[in-house]
Design an enzyme around this catalytic site. Structure first.
Site, mmCIF file in Angstrom:
data_model
loop_
_atom_site.group_PDB
_atom_site.id
_atom_site.type_symbol
_atom_site.label_atom_id
_atom_site.label_comp_id
_atom_site.label_asym_id
_atom_site.label_seq_id
_atom_site.Cartn_x
_atom_site.Cartn_y
_atom_site.Cartn_z
ATOM 1 C CD GLU A 1 -2.933 -1.275 2.202
ATOM 2 O OE1 GLU A 1 -2.845 -0.451 3.132
ATOM 3 O OE2 GLU A 1 -3.814 -2.143 2.152
ATOM 4 C CE LYS B 1 -10.602 -3.297 3.368
ATOM 5 N NZ LYS B 1 -9.822 -4.428 3.940
#
Length: 430
Positions: free
Chosen positions: A205, A340
């Site tokens: 990330e 999500k």
């Protein structure tokens, strides 16, 4: 009218070089929509199913040709002729077509790709930005970025147990300035790591993944970077952690085993007390997945101890699912939900989950996955729903920066959209 004329799908690659699904929707009016589906590394047990081929001869078994085939051969014939403006109807049809509670038949990656591509085609038809189409007149707030500057756990190969150590720039009055704060701290952090002889390679990330001696050392180094950048911890910038406790929960022992603490095994209550100590020492405002997704008693204790003081985010716990969230609300577990899109699989269900959270005074944090792409849907979603927070990685890797850059564009378009900073955490009492 924007009736669906054809739906195309293909196998493309995500930020880890693994296959994922891209879907394109074409309408009779000429309106067009495209979406790429992300993929997670640490996934919740109750997430909608991401369909993989399992053919070891292709992409080590991670191919998505079956999901692509499902879009073209199963979904397309059923949706041809429907208007892309009928999002709720389309999503209901997709769910019915799959016929399973977890979308394991057609695959959530196939279904979500179609759901989002239809929505984007609708926005294109109406000549609206995606956030305008989804949010209508509601988009009025820019989100606080939760920037993952040190990676550990399943997102990196190092000795840090906790998966993410984040900075939350709450002091500025605009998203643009918040992003600048975060970028400056990220670069100062890199300099400090180099000075300490530590590597500045990054994890999935975009955060650094140094080999540190403890989880607490990560917090200390980040504080040093904040101060080095000229900002005040606990005023300009707060800290957040995604513990991802399910990843180090030992089901046999029913304990949490922290490798960085000499493999010490913690009970749920002991781990909560460990968090209490960290919160008392550092300006931590958010902890995500502090306990295992099935440890509801532990979560209740965590909420009783820290729920008025900091944001307690359920990711694996709630998996963007209204049934799971309703259970949490009823039992007063957590006070925030991570959103999500691919955990649930359709845009409609995602919006329903966000609405449920807000009605219960839970905050909603819009989130990326560790396997991302250039798709910027979540940036628009954060603004469309006034979520107030977005979690989309650090200040490196184009797959992460794409979302931040889209938010900069949106802020310019909205002109007067406020950045609420600390007021975003409206449900904290202390």
């Amino acid at each position: 009218m924007p009736y669906i004329e054809s739906i195309l799908a293909r196998e493309v690659l995500d930020s880890r070089g693994n296959p994922t699904v891209e879907v394109e929707v074409y309408t009779e009016s000429g309106a067009f929509g495209r979406a790429i589906v992300p993929s997670g590394a640490s996934t919740g047990q109750y997430e909608a199913v991401e369909l993989r081929d399992g053919d070891a001869q292709r992409f080590l078994g991670k191919g998505v040709l079956q999901a692509v085939k499902n879009v073209i051969e199963v979904i397309q014939p059923e949706l041809e002729g429907y208007s892309v403006l009928e999002q709720t109807l389309i999503d209901k049809l997709l769910i019915k077509l799959d016929g399973t509670p977890n979308k394991s038949n057609l695959g959530a990656n196939a279904i979500l790709g179609v759901s989002l591509a239809c929505a984007k085609a609708a926005a294109n038809y109406l000549n609206l930005e995606f956030y305008q189409y989804v949010g209508g007149v509601l988009p009025k707030q820019m989100p606080v970025p939760m920037m993952n500057v040190i990676n550990g756990g399943a997102h990196a190969s190092n000795s840090v147990d906790f998966q993410e150590f984040m900075i939350l720039p709450t002091g500025p009055t605009s998203f643009k300035e918040a992003l600048r704060y975060g970028a400056e701290v990220f670069h100062h952090l890199g300099k400090i790591l180099k000075q300490k002889g530590l590597p500045t390679t990054v994890g999935d990330e975009g955060g650094y993944a140094p080999d540190l001696n403890s989880n607490e050392e990560a917090l200390q180094i980040i504080l040093e970077a904040i101060k080095s950048a000229g900002y005040e911890p606990g005023k300009d910038i707060f800290l957040g952690m995604d513990v991802a406790a399910s990843e180090f929960y030992d089901k046999k022992l029913q304990k949490y085993v922290l490798a960085s603490e000499n493999n010490k095994a913690f009970s749920s209550q002991e781990l909560v007390h460990y968090y209490e100590t960290l919160v008392s020492k550092y300006p931590i405002i958010s902890i995500e997945d502090g306990l295992d997704e099935n440890d509801w008693d532990g979560w209740k204790y965590l909420t009783q101890k820290l729920g008025n003081q900091i944001q307690l985010v359920g990711d694996d716990l709630f998996v963007t699912n209204t049934q799971k969230l309703a259970q949490g609300i009823e039992n007063k577990i957590g006070n925030s939900i991570l959103i999500k899109l691919n955990q649930i699989g359709t845009l409609t269900e995602t919006l329903e989950t966000i609405e449920m959270a807000k009605k219960a005074s839970y905050t909603a944090v819009i989130s990326h996955r560790s396997g991302e792409t250039e798709d910027t849907t979540i940036a628009d979603l954060a603004v469309a729903t006034n979520a107030g927070q977005i979690k989309t990685g650090s200040c490196s890797r184009t797959d992460r920066m794409a979302k931040y850059n889209q938010l900069l564009r949106i802020e310019d378009q909205l002109v007067e959209a406020p950045f609420l900073g600390l007021k975003t955490f409206y449900n904290l009492k202390k």
